[in-house]
Structure formats: C-alpha cells, structure tokens
Design an enzyme around this catalytic site. Structure first.
Site, PDB file in Angstrom:
ATOM      1  N   SER A 167       0.831  -1.201   0.000  1.00 52.20           N
ATOM      2  CA  SER A 167       0.000   0.000   0.000  1.00 52.20           C
ATOM      3  C   SER A 167       0.868   1.255   0.000  1.00 52.20           C
ATOM      4  O   SER A 167       1.646   1.470  -0.925  1.00 52.20           O
ATOM      5  CB  SER A 167      -0.954  -0.052   1.205  1.00 52.20           C
ATOM      6  N   ASP A 271      -9.908  -3.623  -5.272  1.00 47.36           N
ATOM      7  CA  ASP A 271      -9.062  -2.628  -4.616  1.00 47.36           C
ATOM      8  C   ASP A 271      -9.098  -1.317  -5.381  1.00 47.36           C
ATOM      9  O   ASP A 271      -8.949  -1.294  -6.610  1.00 47.36           O
ATOM     10  CB  ASP A 271      -7.627  -3.144  -4.527  1.00 47.36           C
ATOM     11  N   HIS A 301      -8.150  -4.813  -0.578  1.00 51.70           N
ATOM     12  CA  HIS A 301      -6.952  -4.154  -0.073  1.00 51.70           C
ATOM     13  C   HIS A 301      -6.682  -4.611   1.362  1.00 51.70           C
ATOM     14  O   HIS A 301      -7.587  -4.653   2.189  1.00 51.70           O
ATOM     15  CB  HIS A 301      -7.159  -2.641  -0.099  1.00 51.70           C
TER      16      HIS A 301
END
Length: 336
Positions: A167, A271, A301
């Site tokens: 991320s 995501d 995610h």
C-alpha cells in the site's frame, strides 16, 4: 510482462458482472466491527484502532532465526533472519528493505511483524522492516527520506538489497527504486503489494469504483468511503497539491521508469488502487523492465497480512518471497 496472472476465478469483463468478494472476504467484512471516523476522531485513537485490527488478523507470528533491533542511520528498524540454513553475514548477506502500509498515517514495526517474518522465511533472506516517520506530523518527504536512508544504509552493510512494501509502503518502495536508478544504486528487485502509485483522484477507474462498489459485499458506502479515504491520505501525506505528481510522490507519473529494478506486483481485484498498479506494470514492461503482475480475484486491499482469515494471504506471501529469492539468485549469476 514476463508473467501476468489472476489467482482465482477466470477473467471476465467488469461491466458484465457485479463485484463479488471471495467468500473469506465476505466473512471478514461481515464480522468486522466499526472503526472511529478517521476525519473526526483523535489521531491516536485512529492509530490504535488500526493497529488492533491488523494484529487481530495476522495470526501467530512465524518463528524466525532471530529478530534484532537496528538503527539504520537514524531510522528505527528490525532485522529478521530466516529459519533454516545458517545465514551469511556482511557482504554476503541478502536483505529486503520492507516498508509497511497504513496510508502514511498509521502502522509500525509490530503491525509489519507477521509479514516480515513470513517473507524472511519464504525468501530465505534478511528482512529489514523500517519504522519510517508518519504524517501528519511528518508529511512528504519524511517517510520517503527515511526509506531511502534505510536502503542506502543496507547497501553499505549487506551484499545485495531489494526493496518492498504494501500500500503506502509499496509507494515508498517504488519511489526508492526510482531514486536508486537515479543515483546509480543497484537493487536486486522491487516488491510492490497493492501499491499507491497515483495521487490523481478523479481517474476514470477511481470515479467508477466509487459508484460500482457503493454497496460491495453488503457494506453500505464502501465505494464512497474508499474514495474519501484516498483523498484524505494523499492530502495528509502531501498537503500541497502542486507536489503530488512528482516522481517520488506518484511513481506512475515519473518521466521514465527505464532502468529501475525488476518488479513483482501483487494486486487485489476489489481494490481502489488496482488500476494504477496495472498501469505501472505496463509502463515497466514498455521500458524493458522485467515485471511479474499477479491479481488475486475476489480479494480486497489489505489481504496480504491477513494470515488468520485469508488463505490467499499465505499464497501471496509465498509468491512474493519466491520472487525475491529468485531475484537475489539472478543477481548472483550476473555479478562477477
């Protein structure tokens, strides 16, 4: 691309079917409790809640040979060494510098512990997990500077170095790989797990995601909440909009990606960041950079660290670790 695949169901056109979560994703979302409003609650409360939720899904920590607290030129870190064969030291040692996720706002060495252990064992290398400075107290370039400091420290202390993150940590890893190219610093690989690579908020994909995922998995407001959160974390990490397309902020907007380290990119089907990772993979391929892209169908995610609730987490970490191991072996065959 050297390899591109989708883990799970066959590929279908998105517009032909409503988004369907993996059954384990559905169970996870159904059982997840509410969280403090990140736009209104005290920052310490938000961080504590995020930390508790991550630790609740990572499961029992895998045993490793050793865990050592390290000062990487002022950046607090932990060095994990894998179980198994005795590890080389110094100039012989291979190390993956790992930057945790958390929107540049939360996350720490403890929340990254499970992934660091799993990657060390699967890749058969050291993992240097870094505790970079967080926004809003320390906006860009603080977190990026800390990542680069740790990478250069590792290059001075170990034989071969790769960089990775998930991320926001994937953003820092990609940016560090660009800077390594710019500075002539050799990296064995970059491992990007659902990375944030594009600060532009009104792309066609992101606007469509907000609408298409509004009631995803029975979660009212899933799409709009995802959209609002991405706006918030980018504004917190890089308060000045004029700086958000800089290469070390939004790697997708780098003038060139030619010559960066070979990449392994892992994405989740459901995501908000998926399309920018795919676009980055295409840019890398067009620039002649070896890249392997794997999408996990039905996933969301954050799944990469959810060892206690997502079977795909084990598969994805295994795939990532294998890629890092191969990258280090390839480096050895090239170097004299």
């Amino acid at each position: 691309m050297s390899a591109a695949s989708r883990r799970g169901t066959p590929l279908v056109r998105e517009e032909d079917t409503p988004p369907r979560p993996h059954e384990q994703v559905q169970a996870f979302l159904d059982s997840s409790g509410s969280s403090p409003d990140p736009w209104a609650a005290d920052l310490a409360v938000v961080r504590a809640d995020a930390r508790a939720k991550v630790l609740a899904v990572t499961g029992e920590p895998a045993p490793v040979a050793s865990v050592e607290s390290v000062d990487a030129d002022g950046v607090p870190a932990r060095l994990y060494l894998p179980t198994g064969a005795e590890q080389p030291t110094g100039a012989e040692q291979e190390v993956l510098v790992w930057a945790h996720g958390g929107g540049w706002i939360h996350g720490d060495l403890d929340t990254a512990d499970g992934v660091a252990r799993a990657l060390a064992n699967r890749a058969g290398c050291g993992v240097l997990s870094i505790d970079y400075r967080l926004a809003p107290e320390h906006p860009f370039p603080a977190g990026f500077d800390d990542t680069w400091t740790a990478v250069t420290w590792a290059r001075h202390n170990f034989g071969s170095v790769a960089v990775g993150g998930d991320s926001s940590g994937g953003n820092l890893a990609a940016a560090a790989a660009l800077k390594a190219r710019d500075e002539g610093v050799r990296l064995a690989a970059q491992l990007l797990v659902y990375p944030a690579l594009d600060s532009v908020e009104n792309t066609d994909y992101k606007v469509a995601f907000r609408r298409r995922y509004e009631t995803f998995a029975g979660q009212s407001g899933f799409g709009s909440s995802s959209y609002r959160r991405l706006q918030y974390i980018w504004a917190t990490y890089v308060p000045d909009p004029a700086h958000r397309k800089a290469a070390y902020v939004s790697p997708l907007h780098a003038e060139s990606v030619r010559g960066v380290a070979p990449a392994t990119i892992i994405t989740a089907e459901h995501d908000f960041l998926r399309r920018e990772a795919e676009d980055y993979a295409r840019r890398l391929e067009a620039a002649g950079v070896p890249v392997e892209l794997t999408e996990y169908a039905g996933q969301i995610h954050g799944f990469f660290e959810m060892f206690a609730v997502m079977t795909d987490a084990h598969h994805a970490v295994g795939k990532a670790g294998d890629a890092v191991r191969r990258a280090f072996r390839s480096t050895h065959t090239i170097e004299p």
